[in-house]
Design an enzyme around this catalytic site. Structure first.
Site, PDB file in Angstrom:
ATOM      1  N   ASP A  41       0.833  -1.204   0.000  1.00 52.46           N
ATOM      2  CA  ASP A  41       0.000   0.000   0.000  1.00 52.46           C
ATOM      3  C   ASP A  41       0.873   1.261   0.000  1.00 52.46           C
ATOM      4  O   ASP A  41       2.097   1.178   0.055  1.00 52.46           O
ATOM      5  CB  ASP A  41      -1.041  -0.040   1.128  1.00 52.46           C
ATOM      6  CG  ASP A  41      -0.443   0.203   2.507  1.00 52.46           C
ATOM      7  OD1 ASP A  41       0.740   0.580   2.591  1.00 52.46           O
ATOM      8  OD2 ASP A  41      -1.179   0.023   3.492  1.00 52.46           O
ATOM      9  N   LYS A  63      -3.350   4.324  -2.774  1.00 45.95           N
ATOM     10  CA  LYS A  63      -4.475   5.253  -2.795  1.00 45.95           C
ATOM     11  C   LYS A  63      -4.314   6.368  -3.819  1.00 45.95           C
ATOM     12  O   LYS A  63      -4.936   7.398  -3.703  1.00 45.95           O
ATOM     13  CB  LYS A  63      -4.632   5.862  -1.408  1.00 45.95           C
ATOM     14  CG  LYS A  63      -5.214   4.892  -0.400  1.00 45.95           C
ATOM     15  CD  LYS A  63      -5.544   5.621   0.873  1.00 45.95           C
ATOM     16  CE  LYS A  63      -6.078   4.674   1.932  1.00 45.95           C
ATOM     17  NZ  LYS A  63      -6.019   5.267   3.247  1.00 45.95           N
ATOM     18  N   MET A 177      -3.921   9.330  11.821  1.00 44.51           N
ATOM     19  CA  MET A 177      -4.892   9.882  10.872  1.00 44.51           C
ATOM     20  C   MET A 177      -5.502  11.155  11.488  1.00 44.51           C
ATOM     21  O   MET A 177      -5.356  11.406  12.663  1.00 44.51           O
ATOM     22  CB  MET A 177      -5.997   8.861  10.541  1.00 44.51           C
ATOM     23  CG  MET A 177      -5.413   7.571  10.014  1.00 44.51           C
ATOM     24  SD  MET A 177      -6.635   6.335   9.572  1.00 44.51           S
ATOM     25  CE  MET A 177      -6.808   5.455  11.104  1.00 44.51           C
TER      26      MET A 177
END
Ligand code: SAH
Length: 514
Positions: A41, A63, A177
């Protein structure tokens, strides 16, 4: 082992660590080396992929716009690949079970009945503060730590995070996050009674050459982050321990921090240079332009190796040559003494070191990889007339050396030990990264790296400067119409690193002066 011999595939959920390639486990490295398929990722450092087998299938599940896969698609992919009998590595940033949906992936794999293993990693929640010089705990300040996600907007009624409880708990709190939502998160904390002067730090791209830390208080950190356009990925640390950074900040003091430097050597050779640059804080982009392959005529080379003992001298001009020579030599002979009384010359310290690795003495070691220096050293040895010299080198190397040695009366045979071919793959996405984010400097360690880099036809990133290892490489750079910004005074990797360091610090000094 080939795929067809395998029965059951396994999925390994592997922690890729926070970014620094040195911060992964030995198990992670072993799993990557053995993988048939690797799914990674966007937070996993793509440099880890350089450990993968040449034939491993590498799949980006990141992403980037247009490239993203849904979680469902990723789960299906992992399960299908394992069912085909593959060893599947799912590389996840940090630790696979700290946020980031690792748990959900494991559940999907488990319920599909596919065998799986978890390889824990160093989470950014721990490494981020550590690299910012912030200890998670300190006997004088706190005795517990909380990790929480800022993924949800606290204003939402269904927010799962109990900010009132967090406020009461105190201690060190680390948020993953959510830098984008820092404004509403900090106001919620203030509302719940956390004191407004609580120290807070934001650490972005922690443990990489692009790490940045912003500190403030609970009352002003959100505004500061907005003002400096502080972007994800970042961890936020709330707590008294943040203040310890004043005396413990270590990583961000490195001289090349934030500098993006391209390394163009082969995958196998790149690591020495890359590691040294990373140790100084640079963000290294490994973009191998060449690959080492066996020579076109391996039989001819093997014949010369077989007769090595008849020569007076063997001259090695590169570590690759040494490696190729002894590869063949020990296939032909099982006794090192078969090399006879031949003397050995090695050009440059890295080449000499490779000879020493084979427990052989280096009789002559010109420091510089330039023909003139080699000839000078040979002249010191006295008359070389009629001496038999085997020159072990790459195909298509410069021919000044054999000519000059012959001119001095030596009988020279050239052994073409290997050839360099253009590297056509871009497994780690380095070319994309270079095109996208640019670089401050590119390093060239041989003429072939220059030629092969240019042959790729990549657009030259704005402001990217050039560092060259020595005069021959520099000449090739200039012949191509480019300017050399810095040339190593000592023509080896350490010399190159030293010059790069000076190039960047000089600039800083000059900046300070004006
Ligand atoms: N499993 C990961 C976390 C995944 S969630 C881990 O253990 O680190 C993604 C969040 O992790 C990002 O939004 C950011 O908050 C954090 N993160 C991951 N890598 C980071 C890094 N190098 N520097 C700062 N934060 C990072």
């Amino acid at each position: 082992m080939t795929k067809s011999t395998k029965q059951n595939g396994t999925v390994y959920l592997v922690g890729a660590g926070p970014g620094d390639i040195g911060l992964v486990t030995l198990r992670a490295k072993e799993r990557i080396q053995n993988a048939d398929v690797i799914v990674y990722d966007h937070l996993a450092n793509p440099e880890l992929l350089s450990w993968a087998r040449e034939d491993a299938e590498i799949i980006y599940a990141g992403k980037e716009p247009g490239e993203s896969r849904t979680q469902q698609e990723i789960n299906t992919l992992l399960i299908d690949k394992a069912r085909e009998g593959n060893q599947v590595v799912r590389l996840k940033g940090g630790d696979p079970f700290v946020f980031g949906r690792g748990a959900e992936e494991a559940q999907a794999i488990a319920s599909a009945g596919v065998p799986f293993e978890i390889v824990p990693g160093i989470t950014s929640a721990i490494a981020g503060p550590a690299y910012a010089g912030i200890p998670m705990t300190h006997r004088m300040h706190n005795s517990h730590v909380t990790f929480f996600t800022g993924h949800e907007d606290p204003a939402k009624a269904e927010s799962a995070i109990d900010y009132a409880a967090l406020a009461k708990l105190g201690g060190t709190q680390v948020m993953l996050m959510g830098v984008e939502r820092l404004g509403s998160i900090t106001s919620e904390m203030l509302k719940q009674g956390v004191r407004s002067d609580l120290p807070v730090a934001l650490v972005r791209s922690a443990t990489t050459g692009q790490q940045e830390t912003l500190t403030g208080r609970l009352s002003d950190i959100a505004q500061k982050a907005r003002a400096s356009d502080f972007k994800a990925p970042a961890v936020a640390v709330f707590g008294e321990v943040v203040g310890l950074r004043d005396s413990l900040n270590w990583y961000e003091k490195r001289p090349l921090l934030g500098k993006r430097i391209v390394v163009t050597r082969t995958r196998k050779q790149a690591s020495v240079l890359s590691d040294k640059l990373r140790a100084l804080g640079a963000h290294v982009i490994e973009l191998p332009t060449i690959r080492i392959e066996p020579p076109s005529d391996l039989r001819e080379f093997a014949e010369l190796v077989q007769d090595a003992h008849v020569y007076d001298w063997i001259v090695f001009t590169s570590a690759n040559g040494v490696e190729a020579f002894f590869n063949v030599f020990f296939k032909l002979y099982d006794d090192a003494r078969e090399i006879g009384g031949v003397r050995i010359a090695a050009i440059g310290p890295a080449t000499a070191q490779r000879v020493k690795d084979f427990h052989l003495h280096v009789d002559l070691q010109p420091e510089e990889f330039v023909a003139e220096a080699v000839l000078r050293e040979f002249k010191k040895q006295g008359n070389i007339e009629n001496l038999r010299i085997l020159l072990v080198r790459a195909e298509k190397a410069r021919d000044a050396l054999p000519k000059e040695l012959s001119a001095m009366g030596a009988i020279v045979d050239e052994g073409f030990a290997y050839r360099t071919v253009p590297e056509t793959r871009d497994t780690s996405g380095a070319r994309r990264q270079l095109a996208h984010d640019g670089a401050d400097l590119i390093t060239f360690t041989s003429s072939s790296t220059v030629e092969n880099f240019l042959a790729l036809g990549l657009p030259w990133p704005k402001g990217m400067r050039i560092a060259s290892i020595g005069p021959i490489t520099s000449k090739t750079v200039r012949d191509q119409g480019l300017k050399v910004d810095v040339e190593a005074r000592r023509h080896d990797i350490d010399g190159l690193v030293q010059s790069i360091r000076e190039l960047f610090t000089e600039r800083t000094l000059r900046k300070v002066k004006f």
